[in-house]
Design an enzyme around this catalytic site. Structure first.
Site, PDB file in Angstrom:
ATOM      1  N   THR A  12       0.844  -1.196   0.000  1.00 44.69           N
ATOM      2  CA  THR A  12       0.000   0.000   0.000  1.00 44.69           C
ATOM      3  C   THR A  12       0.879   1.245   0.000  1.00 44.69           C
ATOM      4  OG1 THR A  12      -0.177   0.095   2.431  1.00 44.69           O
ATOM      5  CG2 THR A  12      -1.818  -1.215   1.243  1.00 44.69           C
ATOM      6  N   GLY A  13       0.337   2.316  -0.576  1.00 44.27           N
ATOM      7  CA  GLY A  13       1.093   3.556  -0.661  1.00 44.27           C
ATOM      8  C   GLY A  13       2.366   3.396  -1.463  1.00 44.27           C
ATOM      9  N   THR A  15       3.185   4.517  -4.752  1.00 37.09           N
ATOM     10  CA  THR A  15       3.426   5.314  -5.950  1.00 37.09           C
ATOM     11  C   THR A  15       4.674   6.183  -5.852  1.00 37.09           C
ATOM     12  OG1 THR A  15       1.907   7.013  -5.123  1.00 37.09           O
ATOM     13  CG2 THR A  15       1.007   5.359  -6.655  1.00 37.09           C
ATOM     14  N   SER A  16       5.304   6.216  -4.689  1.00 34.72           N
ATOM     15  CA  SER A  16       6.545   6.969  -4.543  1.00 34.72           C
ATOM     16  C   SER A  16       7.287   6.479  -3.310  1.00 34.72           C
ATOM     17  CB  SER A  16       6.279   8.483  -4.423  1.00 34.72           C
ATOM     18  OG  SER A  16       5.612   8.777  -3.212  1.00 34.72           O
ATOM     19  N   GLY A  17       8.529   6.951  -3.164  1.00 39.68           N
ATOM     20  CA  GLY A  17       9.278   6.732  -1.936  1.00 39.68           C
ATOM     21  C   GLY A  17       9.487   5.274  -1.564  1.00 39.68           C
ATOM     22  N   GLY A  19       7.400   2.910  -0.562  1.00 42.44           N
ATOM     23  CA  GLY A  19       6.474   1.942  -1.149  1.00 42.44           C
ATOM     24  C   GLY A  19       6.851   1.581  -2.567  1.00 42.44           C
ATOM     25  N   TYR A 148       1.961  12.456  14.756  1.00 41.07           N
ATOM     26  CA  TYR A 148       2.557  11.456  13.866  1.00 41.07           C
ATOM     27  C   TYR A 148       3.328  10.416  14.670  1.00 41.07           C
ATOM     28  CZ  TYR A 148       5.644   9.505  10.264  1.00 41.07           C
ATOM     29  OH  TYR A 148       6.332   8.648   9.441  1.00 41.07           O
TER      30      TYR A 148
END
Length: 247
Positions: A12-13, A15-17, A19, A148
Site C-alpha cells: 500500500t502507498g 506510488t513513490s518513496g 512503497g 505522527y
C-alpha cells in the site's frame, strides 16, 4: 530465480518513496505485486513502469480497501506478503493541533493499517509475512510531530499483538522503523524548496552516519522480512535509521 518466485504481495502507498522502491524490488525478485495509491493517473503509470497491478485506494476508506481485497482475491493465489506502508503526517506544535489534524493522521496511519491488515486476513496464506511501516520516531521525541509519532508508536504495539494473534497460522508480523529517508514525502513536509533543503540537511546532521537513507535501503529490509531469511523473526521492529535511534 528470484527470492520470491511464485509469491504474491500487496504494497500500500506504493506510488513513490519507500512503497515504490519496495514494490519494484519485490517484482524484481519474482513476486506478483499489487500496489495501491490515491491518484489514479500516477498509480497507473507506476504500475506499468514496474510491472505491478495497480488498485486505486485511500487506506482510510473502508470501501476502497474492500475493492483492493476483491481484486487480489480474483487473482486466486492469496497473499504471501502484505506490506502495510501507506501513511503520512505533517508538522503541528501542541498549541496548533486541531481535531482534523489528529483525526486525519490517526485515520490514515493507524486506522488504515488496522483495516488493511484485517481485511487482508482471509487472503493471507499460511506462513505469510505482514510488514508494517513504523518510524524511529516511535521511541524519540520530536517537536511539532507528536501526533505522527503517536501513530507510529501505536503501530509498534499492534505489531507485537498481531504477531501473537497470528502465530498459530505461521503468519509473521514485523515492523520497519525508518529514520529520515530521502523521499518526496519528506521534502513535502517543508513549505518550499529552500525549506525542504534546510530540513533534509538538518535531519541528515542528526544521523550518526551523516546522511539520509535511500528508499532502496528500506526495500532491502522489506525483502528480508518478506523472504525465507527471516523465518524465525516475528513481533520485531527493525530500525533502519543510520543509528539515529541507537547511538
Amino acid at each position: 530465480m528470484g527470492q520470491l518466485d511464485g509469491k504474491t504481495a500487496l504494497v500500500t502507498g506504493a506510488t513513490s518513496g519507500i512503497g515504490l522502491a519496495s514494490a519494484r524490488r519485490l517484482v524484481r525478485e519474482g513476486a506478483t505485486v499489487f500496489i495501491t495509491g490515491r491518484r489514479k493517473d500516477v498509480l497507473e503509470g507506476v504500475a506499468a513502469q514496474i510491472g505491478a497491478i495497480g488498485v486505486q485506494a485511500d487506506v482510510s476508506d473502508l470501501e476502497a480497501l474492500d475493492e483492493v481485497v476483491r481484486v487480489v482475491r480474483e487473482h486466486g493465489r492469496g497473499l504471501d506478503v502484505l506490506f502495510a506502508n501507506a501513511g503520512g503526517g505533517e508538522f503541528a506544535a501542541l498549541p496548533d493541533i486541531t481535531w482534523e489534524h489528529y483525526a486525519t493522521t490517526f485515520n490514515t496511519n493507524v486506522g488504515g493499517t488496522i483495516f488493511t491488515v484485517q481485511k487482508a486476513l482471509p487472503l493471507l496464506n499460511e506462513g505469510a509475512s505482514v510488514i508494517i511501516t513504523s518510524s524511529n520516531i516511535d521511541v524519540k521525541g520530536s517537536p511539532s510531530f507528536s501526533v505522527y509519532a503517536a501513530t507510529k508508536a501505536a503501530l509498534r504495539s499492534f505489531t507485537r499483538s498481531w504477531a501473537a494473534e497470528l502465530v498459530g497460522r505461521r503468519i509473521r508480523v514485523n515492523a520497519i522503523a525508518p529514520g529520515p529517508i530521502g523521499t518526496p514525502g519528506l521534502r513535502g513536509l517543508a513549505a518550499d524548496e529552500a525549506g525542504a533543503d534546510a530540513l533534509l540537511d538538518g535531519l541528515a546532521s542528526g544521523v550518526p552516519m551523516a546522511r539520509l537513507g535511500a528508499p532502496e535501503e528500506i526495500a532491502d529490509t522489506v525483502l528480508f522480512l518478506a523472504g525465507a531469511g527471516s523465518s524465525f523473526v516475528t513481533g520485531s521492529e527493525i530500525y533502519v535509521d543510520g543509528g539515529a535511534s541507537q547511538i
